[in-house]
Design a protein around this motif. Structure first.
Motif, PDB file in Angstrom:
ATOM      1  N   GLU A   1       0.886  -1.252   0.516  1.00  0.00           N
ATOM      2  CA  GLU A   1       0.128  -0.213   0.130  1.00  0.00           C
ATOM      3  C   GLU A   1       0.854   1.090   0.007  1.00  0.00           C
ATOM      4  O   GLU A   1       1.883   1.294   0.843  1.00  0.00           O
ATOM      5  CB  GLU A   1      -0.875  -0.127   1.123  1.00  0.00           C
ATOM      6  CG  GLU A   1      -2.270  -0.750   1.125  1.00  0.00           C
ATOM      7  CD  GLU A   1      -2.946  -0.992   1.962  1.00  0.00           C
ATOM      8  OE1 GLU A   1      -3.108   0.021   2.825  1.00  0.00           O
ATOM      9  OE2 GLU A   1      -4.545  -1.970   2.059  1.00  0.00           O
TER      10      GLU A   1
ATOM     11  N   LYS B   1      -4.676   6.095   0.604  1.00  0.00           N
ATOM     12  CA  LYS B   1      -3.260   4.845   0.168  1.00  0.00           C
ATOM     13  C   LYS B   1      -4.118   3.923  -0.887  1.00  0.00           C
ATOM     14  O   LYS B   1      -5.317   4.119  -0.471  1.00  0.00           O
ATOM     15  CB  LYS B   1      -2.684   4.218   1.302  1.00  0.00           C
ATOM     16  CG  LYS B   1      -1.661   5.262   1.786  1.00  0.00           C
ATOM     17  CD  LYS B   1      -0.711   4.170   2.903  1.00  0.00           C
ATOM     18  CE  LYS B   1       0.590   5.348   2.973  1.00  0.00           C
ATOM     19  NZ  LYS B   1       1.187   4.559   4.208  1.00  0.00           N
TER      20      LYS B   1
ATOM     21  N   LEU C   1      -3.472  -0.274  -2.890  1.00  0.00           N
ATOM     22  CA  LEU C   1      -2.752  -1.137  -3.281  1.00  0.00           C
ATOM     23  C   LEU C   1      -2.043  -1.196  -4.909  1.00  0.00           C
ATOM     24  O   LEU C   1      -2.665  -1.102  -5.582  1.00  0.00           O
ATOM     25  CB  LEU C   1      -3.469  -2.717  -2.996  1.00  0.00           C
ATOM     26  CG  LEU C   1      -2.617  -3.802  -2.895  1.00  0.00           C
ATOM     27  CD1 LEU C   1      -1.531  -4.300  -1.872  1.00  0.00           C
ATOM     28  CD2 LEU C   1      -3.096  -4.358  -2.810  1.00  0.00           C
TER      29      LEU C   1
END
Length: 360
Positions: free
Chosen positions: A192, A237, A239
């Motif tokens: 992340e 954030k 992935l």
């Protein structure tokens, strides 16, 4: 040692050198996408001695000898002697390079990429580093790089291993094995981070620095697309994971029930998971079926339910892919773009407009 070879030239100016000895093994380097090419690969080992036919097909006999310094590196790194070669002289473009298949009888040992282009040396070093990082992360079904360096006469050599055999198959449909490989990349390398910290963002930055290479209308489309992408990511954030960046049938094969993926030259460490799906679907549609942008878009519409299993917003994900692939080719080729690359960029921009209309 001199060997007798057959020189094959296609309509796009690509050239292959195929050894007459063990030609069937040598032809594993040849990865055609057209029906004519597939027929040629199947029957050439049986009819290459028919000189009138070969002449009509634009083929000719030549003598070929491997550069002694490259030959020495290959035999030393693969711990073999009396190795054999088939040669592809490369796709005409700014990053054109020679690719050599290394084999012995029916045993394929690996591949060698050769150039004198110092910019490509940096790309080879990047691929060596990326492959090492992927192996450290536990990613399997990819090559190892036993050597990347220069010879005394200035050739830049990149070696990679393979598990390919004469029984290996090339799959031209996006299936479960391809999706499992991309899932492995997500699981093994996912992390992340903010969008502005990702390699994906860096590619966009490099395009902004070269926007003068686009037409005025293309700049407007790209500006809208980039704004939409940055709004989509925001300050949360997300992935990101490893990205192959050229995930196509001609860069993979299946053997013993497993998919093996190679040519990570343009791969990166932090991109949206599963984005490689779009490259596979789009590039096979262009190169293997010669579909128009509208036809490709309609196929994506038909896959929307399937794509929602991998992306929360498939159309935004497709836009991200189209912007990225366009950016890489525009920056890579610069003012040296060929007409073939211009045709690709035209299709990608047409797709961007269709996708952006869908997103409105």
């Amino acid at each position: 040692m001199n060997r007798k070879y057959l020189k094959i030239t296609n309509k796009d100016g690509k050239v292959w050198l195929m050894p007459k000895r063990h030609m069937k093994t040598g032809l594993e380097l040849y990865q055609p996408s057209s029906k004519k090419g597939l027929l040629l690969k199947r029957w050439l080992p049986w009819v290459y001695w028919l000189k009138p036919l070969m002449g009509k097909l634009g083929m000719s006999d030549i003598e070929y000898v491997m550069d002694p310094q490259i030959h020495h590196i290959i035999e030393r790194k693969f711990n073999q002697n009396a190795v054999e070669y088939s040669v592809f002289e490369g796709t005409p473009c700014v990053h054109q390079k020679t690719t050599i298949q290394i084999f012995k009888g029916e045993n394929i040992l690996g591949y060698c990429k050769v150039t004198k282009n110092l910019e490509l040396y940096g790309i080879f070093q990047h691929e060596q580093k990326l492959l090492g990082w992927l192996h450290e992360k536990g990613v399997g079904q990819i090559p190892e790089c036993p050597y990347c360096g220069k010879t005394e006469d200035g050739n830049i050599v990149f070696l990679q291993t393979t598990t390919k055999t004469l029984n290996s198959l090339v799959g031209h449909e996006l299936g479960i094995k391809q999706l499992e490989f991309l899932s492995m990349l997500k699981v093994k390398t996912g992390v992340e981070m903010l969008y502005y910290e990702s390699d994906q963002y860096q590619t966009i930055c490099s395009l902004k620095a070269h926007e003068n290479l686009l037409t005025v209308s293309q700049q407007k489309i790209m500006s809208w697309a980039v704004d939409a992408i940055e709004t989509y990511y925001g300050a949360q954030k997300q992935l990101f994971c490893a990205y192959h960046a050229d995930f196509t049938p001609w860069n993979m094969f299946e053997d013993a029930g497993r998919l093996f993926v190679f040519d990570f030259e343009y791969g990166r460490c932090s991109y949206m998971p599963y984005l490689d799906m779009f490259h596979f679907l789009t590039q096979t549609a262009i190169f293997e079926r010669e579909l128009s942008a509208k036809q490709i878009y309609e196929e994506m519409l038909g896959r929307e339910t399937e794509l929602k299993e991998f992306f929360d917003n498939p159309w935004m994900a497709y836009l991200i892919y189209l912007v990225d692939v366009t950016a890489r080719f525009v920056v890579r080729d610069g003012l040296s773009r060929t007409s073939d690359v211009d045709k690709l960029i035209k299709i990608w921009f047409e797709l961007m407009e269709l996708v952006m209309n869908k997103l409105k």
